[in-house]
Design an enzyme around this catalytic site. Structure first.
Site, PDB file in Angstrom:
ATOM      1  N   HIS A  43     -44.797   8.093  25.906  1.00 35.46           N
ATOM      2  CA  HIS A  43     -46.206   8.411  26.194  1.00 35.46           C
ATOM      3  C   HIS A  43     -47.124   7.129  26.064  1.00 35.46           C
ATOM      4  CE1 HIS A  43     -50.505   9.739  25.487  1.00 35.46           C
ATOM      5  NE2 HIS A  43     -50.323   9.449  24.135  1.00 35.46           N
TER       6      HIS A  43
ATOM      7  N   CYS B  84     -51.412  14.522  22.969  1.00 30.63           N
ATOM      8  CA  CYS B  84     -50.419  13.768  23.471  1.00 30.63           C
ATOM      9  C   CYS B  84     -48.785  13.983  23.647  1.00 30.63           C
ATOM     10  CB  CYS B  84     -50.518  12.166  22.756  1.00 30.63           C
ATOM     11  SG  CYS B  84     -52.130  11.517  22.492  1.00 30.63           S
TER      12      CYS B  84
ATOM     13  N   ASN C 117     -54.710   5.705  28.659  1.00 30.95           N
ATOM     14  CA  ASN C 117     -54.059   6.781  28.071  1.00 30.95           C
ATOM     15  C   ASN C 117     -54.454   7.961  28.579  1.00 30.95           C
ATOM     16  OD1 ASN C 117     -53.318   8.773  26.100  1.00 30.95           O
ATOM     17  ND2 ASN C 117     -53.721   7.775  24.591  1.00 30.95           N
TER      18      ASN C 117
HETATM   19  O1  UT7 Z   1     -52.812   8.827  22.557  1.00 32.50           O
HETATM   20  C1  UT7 Z   1     -53.360   9.230  21.228  1.00 32.50           C
HETATM   21  C2  UT7 Z   1     -52.808   8.337  20.244  1.00 32.50           C
HETATM   22  N1  UT7 Z   1     -53.487   7.426  19.838  1.00 32.50           N
HETATM   23  C3  UT7 Z   1     -53.049   6.296  19.498  1.00 32.50           C
HETATM   24  O2  UT7 Z   1     -51.829   6.142  19.711  1.00 32.50           O
HETATM   25  C4  UT7 Z   1     -54.032   5.144  19.303  1.00 32.50           C
HETATM   26  C5  UT7 Z   1     -53.369   4.366  18.068  1.00 32.50           C
HETATM   27  N2  UT7 Z   1     -54.381   3.315  17.822  1.00 32.50           N
HETATM   28  C6  UT7 Z   1     -54.514   1.984  18.530  1.00 32.50           C
HETATM   29  O3  UT7 Z   1     -54.338   1.976  19.734  1.00 32.50           O
HETATM   30  C7  UT7 Z   1     -55.821   0.852  18.017  1.00 32.50           C
HETATM   31  O4  UT7 Z   1     -55.852   1.365  16.858  1.00 32.50           O
HETATM   32  C8  UT7 Z   1     -56.932   0.920  18.903  1.00 32.50           C
HETATM   33  C9  UT7 Z   1     -56.780   0.305  20.350  1.00 32.50           C
HETATM   34  C10 UT7 Z   1     -57.479   2.141  18.964  1.00 32.50           C
HETATM   35  C11 UT7 Z   1     -57.923   0.242  18.179  1.00 32.50           C
HETATM   36  O5  UT7 Z   1     -57.428  -1.108  17.961  1.00 32.50           O
HETATM   37  P1  UT7 Z   1     -57.276  -1.908  16.641  1.00 32.50           P
HETATM   38  O6  UT7 Z   1     -56.660  -3.358  16.672  1.00 32.50           O
HETATM   39  O7  UT7 Z   1     -56.612  -0.977  15.742  1.00 32.50           O
HETATM   40  O8  UT7 Z   1     -58.840  -2.295  16.032  1.00 32.50           O
HETATM   41  P2  UT7 Z   1     -59.649  -1.512  15.164  1.00 32.50           P
HETATM   42  O9  UT7 Z   1     -60.000  -0.042  15.463  1.00 32.50           O
HETATM   43  O10 UT7 Z   1     -59.091  -2.081  13.725  1.00 32.50           O
HETATM   44  O11 UT7 Z   1     -60.983  -2.577  15.037  1.00 32.50           O
HETATM   45  C12 UT7 Z   1     -60.998  -3.819  15.049  1.00 32.50           C
HETATM   46  C13 UT7 Z   1     -62.219  -4.395  15.323  1.00 32.50           C
HETATM   47  C14 UT7 Z   1     -63.459  -3.802  14.498  1.00 32.50           C
HETATM   48  O12 UT7 Z   1     -64.429  -4.697  14.649  1.00 32.50           O
HETATM   49  P3  UT7 Z   1     -64.663  -5.552  12.956  1.00 32.50           P
HETATM   50  O13 UT7 Z   1     -64.983  -4.210  12.060  1.00 32.50           O
HETATM   51  O14 UT7 Z   1     -63.272  -5.944  12.784  1.00 32.50           O
HETATM   52  O15 UT7 Z   1     -65.754  -6.243  13.233  1.00 32.50           O
HETATM   53  C15 UT7 Z   1     -64.115  -2.881  15.701  1.00 32.50           C
HETATM   54  O16 UT7 Z   1     -65.482  -2.456  15.711  1.00 32.50           O
HETATM   55  O17 UT7 Z   1     -62.650  -4.193  16.817  1.00 32.50           O
HETATM   56  C16 UT7 Z   1     -63.802  -3.648  17.017  1.00 32.50           C
HETATM   57  N3  UT7 Z   1     -63.648  -2.692  18.193  1.00 32.50           N
HETATM   58  C17 UT7 Z   1     -64.047  -3.208  19.350  1.00 32.50           C
HETATM   59  N4  UT7 Z   1     -64.520  -4.284  19.823  1.00 32.50           N
HETATM   60  C18 UT7 Z   1     -64.486  -4.328  21.207  1.00 32.50           C
HETATM   61  C19 UT7 Z   1     -63.172  -1.449  18.152  1.00 32.50           C
HETATM   62  N5  UT7 Z   1     -63.153  -1.093  19.736  1.00 32.50           N
HETATM   63  C20 UT7 Z   1     -63.585  -2.079  20.314  1.00 32.50           C
HETATM   64  C21 UT7 Z   1     -63.727  -2.460  21.696  1.00 32.50           C
HETATM   65  N6  UT7 Z   1     -64.463  -3.448  22.069  1.00 32.50           N
HETATM   66  N7  UT7 Z   1     -63.458  -1.270  22.687  1.00 32.50           N
END
Ligand code: UT7
Length: 354
Positions: free
Chosen positions: A281, A114, A311
């Site tokens: 970014h 990134c 992204n």
């Molecule tokens: O550019 C490279 C650097 N990367 C970043 O900067 C990314 C930084 N992180 C993020 O942007 C976020 O952490 C994400 C967008 C990747 C994920 O969002 P989050 O709010 O942190 O979600 P999470 O991973 O904590 O997941 C929450 C819930 C989980 O379900 P349970 O365990 O609460 O039942 C996941 O399984 O959301 C679920 N989940 C989804 N649900 C629907 C994860 N991905 C998805 C999805 N659609 N695509």
């Protein structure tokens, strides 16, 4: 000593638009979830066979070179940033040199994910300031769609990424502002912390396997050797896809983004209020909004387009910079900050007086 100025800028995104609802065909997700957590509405996916990381980079480069008022033959160095190269090796830089029929110039590939574009820009800036080169082509390009786990298993990673490319031409300048200040790139700031390298990584193919040892090496047959590099087990266990602990990356990003932006301002005796435009970014709109709030920036001081492209890793900053410039949001003498954070972790900023 001259400064480096961005003399030309271009971008290319594939025609194929993939909405959040389109992704529902492959995985259990929803438009609401994706928009709420990331701000993304749609992204572009490259054509499976006709478009590669290099071809997209070349299209962006052609525009940047033309806008700089030069030809590919005038370029005397290439720096190409990507995490999704056409080949494991060689890198994309030489493929650009070939595609644009350039002279036998140096071509360097940067592997900083990134923050790749800001690292690449910083490398090019040093070569310009030292007087070694006069026209450097810096490209950030990614074809993520080729290597994403589009099943529900990979949804936390796959929904955020898209394809595209951006490119700039750097040239030396001795121009000053009306107040006599420096113009062009004022400073760049590069950082890393490898402590959590594996929490945002694609492990294979790679040479990391811990069963490599000189004692056992001679005993491996060809099939076993090949298996260490790439195997069916790796495919079945999703080890040939990117892995990410999203929440952990998010927590680190919202600390390091403001830090590296403030570092660039402080080094130059400036403050957040002096910024005309911050181009972060495009990792997640929620991260950009957090950074904006933390630095007390107004909406018009921050440019985001992740809503339309997702992204695009090394390409996100040059694409956003190009769009902002095309929309007339960057004018002569404006103070522009580019800032990135991502896998490694690595993070970086560049402060530019346009
Ligand atoms: O550019 C490279 C650097 N990367 C970043 O900067 C990314 C930084 N992180 C993020 O942007 C976020 O952490 C994400 C967008 C990747 C994920 O969002 P989050 O709010 O942190 O979600 P999470 O991973 O904590 O997941 C929450 C819930 C989980 O379900 P349970 O365990 O609460 O039942 C996941 O399984 O959301 C679920 N989940 C989804 N649900 C629907 C994860 N991905 C998805 C999805 N659609 N695509």
């Amino acid at each position: 000593m001259p400064s480096s100025k961005i003399a030309g800028i271009g971008m290319y995104v594939p025609e194929n638009v993939i909405t959040n609802n389109d992704l529902k065909k492959y995985m259990d997700t929803s438009d609401e979830w994706i928009q709420e957590r990331t701000g993304i509405k749609e992204r572009r996916y490259a054509h499976r066979t006709d478009e590669t990381t290099t071809t997209m980079g070349v299209e962006a480069a052609k525009i940047g070179i033309e806008r700089a008022g030069i030809t590919p033959q005038d370029i005397d160095f290439i720096v190409f940033a990507t995490l999704s190269p056409d080949y494991y090796f060689p890198g994309c830089g030489v493929l650009v040199q070939r595609a644009l029929k350039m002279k036998e110039i140096g071509a360097l590939d940067v592997r900083n994910q990134c923050s790749g574009f800001v690292y690449a820009l910083s490398v090019a800036d040093q070569f310009i300031k030292s007087g070694m080169y006069k026209n450097i082509l810096v490209i950030g390009s990614e074809k993520h769609s080729f290597g994403l786990d589009l099943t529900t298993r990979g949804r936390n990673v796959s929904v955020i990424f898209g394809d595209g490319a951006g490119a700039v031409v750097l040239q030396p300048t001795n121009e000053t502002t009306t107040a006599g200040g420096k113009r062009g790139i004022l400073s760049t700031h590069l950082h890393s912390d490898g402590e959590s390298a594996e929490i945002l990584a694609m492990y294979n193919p790679g040479t990391h396997a811990n069963h490599w040892s000189t004692e056992k090496f001679a005993d491996f047959n060809d099939a076993e050797m090949a298996d260490m590099f790439m195997s069916h087990a790796m495919i079945e266990n999703a080890q040939l896809f990117p892995n990410m602990d999203g929440p952990a990356v998010f927590k680190k990003a919202i600390v390091k983004f403001p830090e590296v932006i403030l570092e660039s301002l402080q080094v130059n005796g400036l403050s957040a209020a002096d910024l005309n435009l911050l181009i972060p970014h495009q990792a997640n709109l929620r991260i950009a909004q957090f950074v904006q709030q933390k630095l007390g920036l107004k909406d018009e001081q921050v440019y985001n387009n992740i809503q339309r492209y997702g992204n695009t890793t090394a390409a996100s900053i040059p694409i956003a910079l190009c769009e902002a410039w095309q929309e007339g949001k960057i004018k002569k003498n404006d103070l522009v900050c580019l800032a990135a954070f991502g896998s490694g972790f690595t993070w970086a900023s560049a402060l530019i007086r346009w």
